[in-house]
Design a protein around this motif. Structure first.
Motif, PDB file in Angstrom:
ATOM      1  N   LYS A  77       0.819  -1.207   0.000  1.00  0.00           N
ATOM      2  CA  LYS A  77       0.000   0.000   0.000  1.00  0.00           C
ATOM      3  C   LYS A  77       0.856   1.261   0.000  1.00  0.00           C
ATOM      4  O   LYS A  77       0.619   2.190  -0.777  1.00  0.00           O
ATOM      5  CB  LYS A  77      -0.924   0.004   1.225  1.00  0.00           C
ATOM      6  N   ASN A  78       1.878   1.299   0.868  1.00  0.00           N
ATOM      7  CA  ASN A  78       2.660   2.517   1.050  1.00  0.00           C
ATOM      8  C   ASN A  78       3.848   2.627   0.113  1.00  0.00           C
ATOM      9  O   ASN A  78       4.253   3.724  -0.250  1.00  0.00           O
ATOM     10  CB  ASN A  78       3.156   2.594   2.499  1.00  0.00           C
ATOM     11  N   ILE A  79       4.439   1.499  -0.259  1.00  0.00           N
ATOM     12  CA  ILE A  79       5.666   1.537  -1.037  1.00  0.00           C
ATOM     13  C   ILE A  79       5.447   1.083  -2.468  1.00  0.00           C
ATOM     14  O   ILE A  79       5.834   1.748  -3.420  1.00  0.00           O
ATOM     15  CB  ILE A  79       6.754   0.671  -0.365  1.00  0.00           C
ATOM     16  N   LEU A  80       4.806  -0.074  -2.661  1.00  0.00           N
ATOM     17  CA  LEU A  80       4.723  -0.648  -3.994  1.00  0.00           C
ATOM     18  C   LEU A  80       3.652   0.008  -4.846  1.00  0.00           C
ATOM     19  O   LEU A  80       3.877   0.323  -6.006  1.00  0.00           O
ATOM     20  CB  LEU A  80       4.449  -2.151  -3.892  1.00  0.00           C
ATOM     21  N   SER A  81       2.466   0.186  -4.293  1.00  0.00           N
ATOM     22  CA  SER A  81       1.340   0.646  -5.097  1.00  0.00           C
ATOM     23  C   SER A  81       1.277   2.159  -5.222  1.00  0.00           C
ATOM     24  O   SER A  81       0.717   2.664  -6.186  1.00  0.00           O
ATOM     25  CB  SER A  81       0.037   0.132  -4.485  1.00  0.00           C
ATOM     26  N   ALA A  82       1.798   2.877  -4.264  1.00  0.00           N
ATOM     27  CA  ALA A  82       1.616   4.322  -4.234  1.00  0.00           C
ATOM     28  C   ALA A  82       2.846   5.033  -4.770  1.00  0.00           C
ATOM     29  O   ALA A  82       3.806   5.255  -4.049  1.00  0.00           O
ATOM     30  CB  ALA A  82       1.317   4.779  -2.806  1.00  0.00           C
ATOM     31  N   ILE A  83       2.829   5.339  -6.064  1.00  0.00           N
ATOM     32  CA  ILE A  83       3.866   6.185  -6.645  1.00  0.00           C
ATOM     33  C   ILE A  83       3.479   7.631  -6.355  1.00  0.00           C
ATOM     34  O   ILE A  83       2.404   8.078  -6.729  1.00  0.00           O
ATOM     35  CB  ILE A  83       3.990   5.951  -8.158  1.00  0.00           C
ATOM     36  N   PRO A  84       4.324   8.372  -5.668  1.00  0.00           N
ATOM     37  CA  PRO A  84       3.915   9.703  -5.202  1.00  0.00           C
ATOM     38  C   PRO A  84       3.811  10.706  -6.344  1.00  0.00           C
ATOM     39  O   PRO A  84       4.541  10.624  -7.339  1.00  0.00           O
ATOM     40  CB  PRO A  84       5.038  10.093  -4.232  1.00  0.00           C
ATOM     41  N   PRO A  85       2.913  11.672  -6.239  1.00  0.00           N
ATOM     42  CA  PRO A  85       2.836  12.759  -7.223  1.00  0.00           C
ATOM     43  C   PRO A  85       3.996  13.727  -7.051  1.00  0.00           C
ATOM     44  O   PRO A  85       4.659  13.760  -6.015  1.00  0.00           O
ATOM     45  CB  PRO A  85       1.496  13.424  -6.912  1.00  0.00           C
ATOM     46  N   ILE A  86       4.232  14.544  -8.074  1.00  0.00           N
ATOM     47  CA  ILE A  86       5.314  15.520  -8.050  1.00  0.00           C
ATOM     48  C   ILE A  86       4.815  16.808  -7.398  1.00  0.00           C
ATOM     49  O   ILE A  86       3.828  17.396  -7.857  1.00  0.00           O
ATOM     50  CB  ILE A  86       5.828  15.815  -9.468  1.00  0.00           C
ATOM     51  N   PRO A  87       5.460  17.269  -6.352  1.00  0.00           N
ATOM     52  CA  PRO A  87       5.044  18.543  -5.749  1.00  0.00           C
ATOM     53  C   PRO A  87       5.558  19.710  -6.584  1.00  0.00           C
ATOM     54  O   PRO A  87       6.566  19.590  -7.287  1.00  0.00           O
ATOM     55  CB  PRO A  87       5.715  18.513  -4.370  1.00  0.00           C
ATOM     56  N   PRO A  88       4.903  20.839  -6.538  1.00  0.00           N
ATOM     57  CA  PRO A  88       5.401  22.018  -7.276  1.00  0.00           C
ATOM     58  C   PRO A  88       6.729  22.496  -6.718  1.00  0.00           C
ATOM     59  O   PRO A  88       6.974  22.422  -5.508  1.00  0.00           O
ATOM     60  CB  PRO A  88       4.293  23.063  -7.081  1.00  0.00           C
ATOM     61  N   LYS A  89       7.581  22.978  -7.607  1.00  0.00           N
ATOM     62  CA  LYS A  89       8.912  23.432  -7.204  1.00  0.00           C
ATOM     63  C   LYS A  89       8.853  24.881  -6.748  1.00  0.00           C
ATOM     64  O   LYS A  89       8.129  25.700  -7.313  1.00  0.00           O
ATOM     65  CB  LYS A  89       9.888  23.293  -8.376  1.00  0.00           C
ATOM     66  N   ASN A  90       9.643  25.188  -5.721  1.00  0.00           N
ATOM     67  CA  ASN A  90       9.768  26.570  -5.266  1.00  0.00           C
ATOM     68  C   ASN A  90      10.672  27.342  -6.223  1.00  0.00           C
ATOM     69  O   ASN A  90      11.794  26.923  -6.504  1.00  0.00           O
ATOM     70  CB  ASN A  90      10.359  26.616  -3.850  1.00  0.00           C
ATOM     71  N   ASN A  91      10.177  28.432  -6.726  1.00  0.00           N
ATOM     72  CA  ASN A  91      10.943  29.212  -7.696  1.00  0.00           C
ATOM     73  C   ASN A  91      12.106  29.928  -7.020  1.00  0.00           C
ATOM     74  O   ASN A  91      11.937  30.601  -6.008  1.00  0.00           O
ATOM     75  CB  ASN A  91      10.036  30.231  -8.392  1.00  0.00           C
ATOM     76  N   ASP A  92      13.281  29.758  -7.574  1.00  0.00           N
ATOM     77  CA  ASP A  92      14.484  30.418  -7.087  1.00  0.00           C
ATOM     78  C   ASP A  92      15.275  30.862  -8.312  1.00  0.00           C
ATOM     79  O   ASP A  92      15.880  30.036  -9.002  1.00  0.00           O
ATOM     80  CB  ASP A  92      15.313  29.491  -6.205  1.00  0.00           C
ATOM     81  N   GLU A  93      15.240  32.150  -8.606  1.00  0.00           N
ATOM     82  CA  GLU A  93      15.876  32.648  -9.822  1.00  0.00           C
ATOM     83  C   GLU A  93      17.384  32.425  -9.814  1.00  0.00           C
ATOM     84  O   GLU A  93      17.988  32.217 -10.868  1.00  0.00           O
ATOM     85  CB  GLU A  93      15.570  34.141  -9.993  1.00  0.00           C
ATOM     86  N   ARG A  94      17.995  32.457  -8.640  1.00  0.00           N
ATOM     87  CA  ARG A  94      19.441  32.270  -8.581  1.00  0.00           C
ATOM     88  C   ARG A  94      19.836  30.875  -9.059  1.00  0.00           C
ATOM     89  O   ARG A  94      20.709  30.722  -9.920  1.00  0.00           O
ATOM     90  CB  ARG A  94      19.936  32.480  -7.149  1.00  0.00           C
ATOM     91  N   HIS A  95      19.167  29.851  -8.521  1.00  0.00           N
ATOM     92  CA  HIS A  95      19.490  28.485  -8.932  1.00  0.00           C
ATOM     93  C   HIS A  95      19.001  28.204 -10.348  1.00  0.00           C
ATOM     94  O   HIS A  95      19.627  27.420 -11.069  1.00  0.00           O
ATOM     95  CB  HIS A  95      18.871  27.492  -7.950  1.00  0.00           C
ATOM     96  N   GLN A  96      17.902  28.838 -10.757  1.00  0.00           N
ATOM     97  CA  GLN A  96      17.409  28.629 -12.109  1.00  0.00           C
ATOM     98  C   GLN A  96      18.401  29.147 -13.140  1.00  0.00           C
ATOM     99  O   GLN A  96      18.626  28.511 -14.170  1.00  0.00           O
ATOM    100  CB  GLN A  96      16.050  29.314 -12.275  1.00  0.00           C
ATOM    101  N   GLN A  97      19.016  30.270 -12.872  1.00  0.00           N
ATOM    102  CA  GLN A  97      20.016  30.801 -13.794  1.00  0.00           C
ATOM    103  C   GLN A  97      21.232  29.886 -13.863  1.00  0.00           C
ATOM    104  O   GLN A  97      21.800  29.674 -14.946  1.00  0.00           O
ATOM    105  CB  GLN A  97      20.438  32.205 -13.341  1.00  0.00           C
ATOM    106  N   THR A  98      21.625  29.323 -12.742  1.00  0.00           N
ATOM    107  CA  THR A  98      22.747  28.384 -12.737  1.00  0.00           C
ATOM    108  C   THR A  98      22.422  27.140 -13.545  1.00  0.00           C
ATOM    109  O   THR A  98      23.275  26.627 -14.287  1.00  0.00           O
ATOM    110  CB  THR A  98      23.100  28.001 -11.287  1.00  0.00           C
ATOM    111  N   ARG A  99      21.212  26.650 -13.432  1.00  0.00           N
ATOM    112  CA  ARG A  99      20.803  25.471 -14.193  1.00  0.00           C
ATOM    113  C   ARG A  99      20.796  25.741 -15.684  1.00  0.00           C
ATOM    114  O   ARG A  99      21.196  24.887 -16.486  1.00  0.00           O
ATOM    115  CB  ARG A  99      19.413  25.011 -13.739  1.00  0.00           C
TER     116      ARG A  99
END
Length: 306
Positions: A77-99
């Motif tokens: 139930k917790n590990i095999l069947s439940a693939i977790p959804p993707i949470p929204p990312k916190n916007n950080d312009e500094r790291h985004q520019q580096t990426r």
């Protein structure tokens, strides 16, 4: 894992091993109770050899059966069947520019399109291009746009690399380690049932996959094997094992990442899968002259390229 002791039943030992593995991969306190019951049972068997195993088994048979049912149910139930959804990312312009300044960023659309259209992909790029930290994030961002759940395992040849890279990716996403980004190595785990991206070592993943049930592959959407060009024995065994389970798990994507351009051997091994070559920023220049250091205190003299 618990070894097999004299007089101990293989069934009870296997149950305890499953409980241990389940306890390491969940934070549900209620689900840990069956694991504790089994551990108490094994401790009783191993600590007091004068007690007949048959008597102990009769006294704790119902506890073991109940624990087996609860462990199986909660594990699936917790590990095999439940693939977790993707949470929204916190916007950080500094790291985004580096990426965006990394060489891998220009090829992100090609990489995602190729992964979506093929089950196995080989990605070759120079060290420092950003493939280890960025490609898993590209997959997570694409899954978020498609509103699809995903769980990614990314292997590293060394423990230090797995932990440090996981912390770096969590920093770029603006979150604490252990939530959507985590790592799992021997004797140390920083994950939860909602973790989407797990960095681990090749040896740990191999033992985890072989020791787990086949249903564990249902909870893995992407397997990323990094630094495959090093050709470690564990990585080679891992590729053999993964190739054998690909047909029975068509939903699972496998990405092989290498720092060399000679990727034909991996391409042929996985049925001539597509190869993506990403150029890097490292440009090699020939050494035109060499001179000795003129300092008298330098022993031995060092070669200084110019």
């Amino acid at each position: 894992m618990i070894g097999k002791d004299t007089g101990a039943s293989t069934l009870i030992i296997s149950l305890a091993n499953e409980a241990l593995q389940f306890a390491e991969n969940t934070e549900d306190a209620e689900a840990l109770n069956p694991g504790r019951d089994l551990l108490d049972l094994v401790e009783m068997l191993t600590s007091n050899q004068s007690i007949a195993f048959e008597n102990v088994l009769n006294q704790t048979d119902q506890t073991a059966v109940n624990a087996k049912i609860k462990v199986d149910f909660n594990f699936q139930k917790n590990i095999l069947s439940a693939i977790p959804p993707i949470p929204p990312k916190n916007n950080d312009e500094r790291h985004q520019q580096t990426r965006e300044n990394l060489p891998i960023f220009k090829s992100r659309h090609q990489i995602i399109d190729t992964i979506n259209r093929n089950q196995v992909v080989v990605i070759s790029s120079q060290t420092g291009s950003g493939k280890t930290t960025q490609i898993p994030q590209y997959i997570m961002e694409d899954s978020l746009l498609r509103q699809q759940n995903c769980r990614i395992y990314c292997t590293q040849p060394r423990r230090l690399a797995a932990t440090s890279i996981a912390k770096r990716v969590a920093l770029e996403r603006g979150e604490d380690i252990g939530h959507s980004i985590g790592y799992q190595i021997r004797m140390e785990s920083c994950i939860s049932p909602i973790t989407n991206l797990i960095y681990t070592t090749s040896g740990y993943l191999l033992r985890y996959l072989i020791g787990s049930k086949k249903l564990v592959f249902k909870s893995i959407t992407h397997l990323i094997l990094d630094e495959v060009h090093e050709r470690e024995k564990v990585t080679d065994f891992l590729m053999i094992f993964i190739r054998d389970v690909l047909k029975s798990n068509p939903h699972m994507k496998v990405i092989l990442m290498s720092a060399t351009l000679d990727s034909d051997i991996f391409c042929q091994y996985f049925g001539n899968c597509p190869v993506i070559n990403v150029p890097g920023n490292v440009k090699l220049k020939p050494c035109t002259s060499v001179k000795f250091s003129s300092r008298p205190d330098t022993k031995p003299k060092k070669w200084l390229p110019t």
